[in-house]
Design a protein around this motif. Structure first.
Motif, mmCIF file in Angstrom:
data_model
loop_
_atom_site.group_PDB
_atom_site.id
_atom_site.type_symbol
_atom_site.label_atom_id
_atom_site.label_comp_id
_atom_site.label_asym_id
_atom_site.label_seq_id
_atom_site.Cartn_x
_atom_site.Cartn_y
_atom_site.Cartn_z
ATOM 1 N N ALA A 245 0.814 -1.209 0.000
ATOM 2 C CA ALA A 245 0.000 0.000 0.000
ATOM 3 C C ALA A 245 0.855 1.269 0.000
ATOM 4 N N GLY A 246 2.166 1.095 0.063
ATOM 5 C CA GLY A 246 3.061 2.246 0.023
ATOM 6 C C GLY A 246 3.237 2.946 1.352
ATOM 7 N N VAL A 247 2.856 2.291 2.448
ATOM 8 C CA VAL A 247 3.002 2.905 3.763
ATOM 9 C C VAL A 247 4.472 3.029 4.133
ATOM 10 N N ALA A 248 5.211 1.944 3.937
ATOM 11 C CA ALA A 248 6.638 1.912 4.261
ATOM 12 C C ALA A 248 7.209 0.613 3.700
ATOM 13 N N SER A 249 8.523 0.444 3.816
ATOM 14 C CA SER A 249 9.135 -0.805 3.405
ATOM 15 C C SER A 249 8.644 -1.930 4.298
ATOM 16 N N ARG A 250 8.890 -3.169 3.876
ATOM 17 C CA ARG A 250 8.460 -4.316 4.678
ATOM 18 C C ARG A 250 9.064 -4.257 6.085
ATOM 19 N N ARG A 251 10.333 -3.915 6.155
ATOM 20 C CA ARG A 251 11.008 -3.898 7.464
ATOM 21 C C ARG A 251 10.446 -2.798 8.358
ATOM 22 N N VAL A 252 10.256 -1.610 7.799
ATOM 23 C CA VAL A 252 9.694 -0.514 8.598
ATOM 24 C C VAL A 252 8.252 -0.825 8.989
ATOM 25 N N SER A 253 7.513 -1.476 8.104
ATOM 26 C CA SER A 253 6.141 -1.870 8.428
ATOM 27 C C SER A 253 6.112 -2.833 9.605
ATOM 28 N N GLU A 254 7.061 -3.748 9.642
ATOM 29 C CA GLU A 254 7.159 -4.668 10.778
ATOM 30 C C GLU A 254 7.397 -3.906 12.080
ATOM 31 N N GLN A 255 8.229 -2.878 12.005
ATOM 32 C CA GLN A 255 8.503 -2.061 13.185
ATOM 33 C C GLN A 255 7.246 -1.324 13.646
ATOM 34 N N LEU A 256 6.475 -0.809 12.693
ATOM 35 C CA LEU A 256 5.225 -0.135 13.040
ATOM 36 C C LEU A 256 4.274 -1.081 13.765
ATOM 37 N N ILE A 257 4.210 -2.324 13.281
ATOM 38 C CA ILE A 257 3.333 -3.316 13.908
ATOM 39 C C ILE A 257 3.780 -3.606 15.337
ATOM 40 N N VAL A 258 5.070 -3.877 15.509
ATOM 41 C CA VAL A 258 5.611 -4.212 16.834
ATOM 42 C C VAL A 258 5.389 -3.061 17.823
ATOM 43 N N GLU A 259 5.457 -1.819 17.318
ATOM 44 C CA GLU A 259 5.289 -0.649 18.187
ATOM 45 C C GLU A 259 3.822 -0.367 18.515
ATOM 46 N N GLY A 260 2.907 -1.190 17.984
ATOM 47 C CA GLY A 260 1.495 -1.018 18.296
ATOM 48 C C GLY A 260 0.835 0.150 17.593
ATOM 49 N N ARG A 261 1.375 0.526 16.428
ATOM 50 C CA ARG A 261 0.866 1.694 15.702
ATOM 51 C C ARG A 261 -0.091 1.307 14.576
#
Length: 269
Positions: A17-33
């Motif tokens: 969806a263009g939110v962020a790279s796969r790795r950064v998206s994983e970080q967003l998930i882990v951070e509860g965002r």
């Protein structure tokens, strides 16, 4: 079982969806965002159905359906807010030739009013945002006859009585007075028919020209009259977030999920 059958990993959906790279998206998930259908998801193995699930990041909706189009038009005067006019007047089709999808307008602007109009093929969003009961905030600049006084501005925000009931501007601001006319900025959330023109006429200053500069989170900016462009990713997120809030409000008010009935006509400022 294929990935499609059991869902798609959330971080992949965010990346696609263009939110962020796969790795950064994983970080967003882990951070509860990241939330899915209103629930925070922190597990990296989580899978979702992109066609049916609703995702937001930091409270802003994410567009998952790449087939949806969201377009901003600076509608000129002398154009009917319809995709087809049986009287042969210029309609909105003249501004949608750059898109293969069949677009339609969210709400409407009067034939003699110019400014920001949203075109989309997202029927659910259009229904929510155009419904009078939802009350999207709109900002207009009106050139009116005569010299508007501070007292008149106060009257507009305090409220006036029209034939279909009382109305008050959320905000009103005098921008300029010169040459026997004035420029007034009005912020309203009403969807009542020709409301700006009727309000200004009621306080003794008929509208000469009217432009809508803002619709919800969207600003017309420097888009030339008669031009259309796709919304940016940030604008799409803001518009989808607003629409989903409207859908949630309707669902809370009516368990059937149907929009409440309204006596108001469709917006036609």
């Amino acid at each position: 079982m294929s990935e499609e059958a059991e869902g798609v990993r959330l971080q992949k959906v965010l990346a696609n969806a263009g939110v962020a790279s796969r790795r950064v998206s994983e970080q967003l998930i882990v951070e509860g965002r990241v939330r899915v259908n209103g629930q925070v998801v922190t597990e990296l193995g989580s899978r979702i159905d992109p066609e049916n699930d609703l995702v937001d990041v930091d409270g802003t909706a994410v567009q998952l359906d790449a087939g949806k189009r969201y377009v901003m038009l600076n509608k000129p005067t002398g154009v009917i807010s319809s995709m087809k006019d049986d009287r042969g007047r210029t309609d909105l089709r003249a501004f949608t030739t750059d898109w293969e999808e069949r677009l339609f307008n969210v709400g409407r602007l009067d034939y003699d009013t110019s400014g920001l109009l949203v075109l989309t093929n997202d029927g659910e969003l259009a229904q929510v945002l155009a419904h009078p009961s939802f009350g999207v905030t709109k900002v207009y600049i009106a050139k009116v006859e005569g010299t508007v006084t501070p007292q008149t501005i106060a009257t507009l925000t305090r409220g006036i009585e029209l034939e279909d009931g009382p109305i008050a501007a959320d905000k009103a601001r005098l921008l300029d007075t010169s040459g026997g006319s004035s420029l007034v900025e009005l912020t309203l959330h009403s969807g009542r028919n020709r409301i700006v023109r009727r309000m200004m006429a009621a306080v003794g200053h008929p509208v000469v020209e009217l432009v809508r500069r803002q619709f919800g989170p969207l600003h017309l900016g420097t888009l030339p009259v008669g031009r259309a462009r796709e919304l940016t990713k940030v604008e799409r997120g803001a518009l989808l977030t607003l629409s989903r809030r409207g859908s949630d409000a309707e669902a809370s008010a009516d368990p059937s999920g149907e929009a409440p009935p309204s006596r108001e006509k469709p917006e036609n400022s």
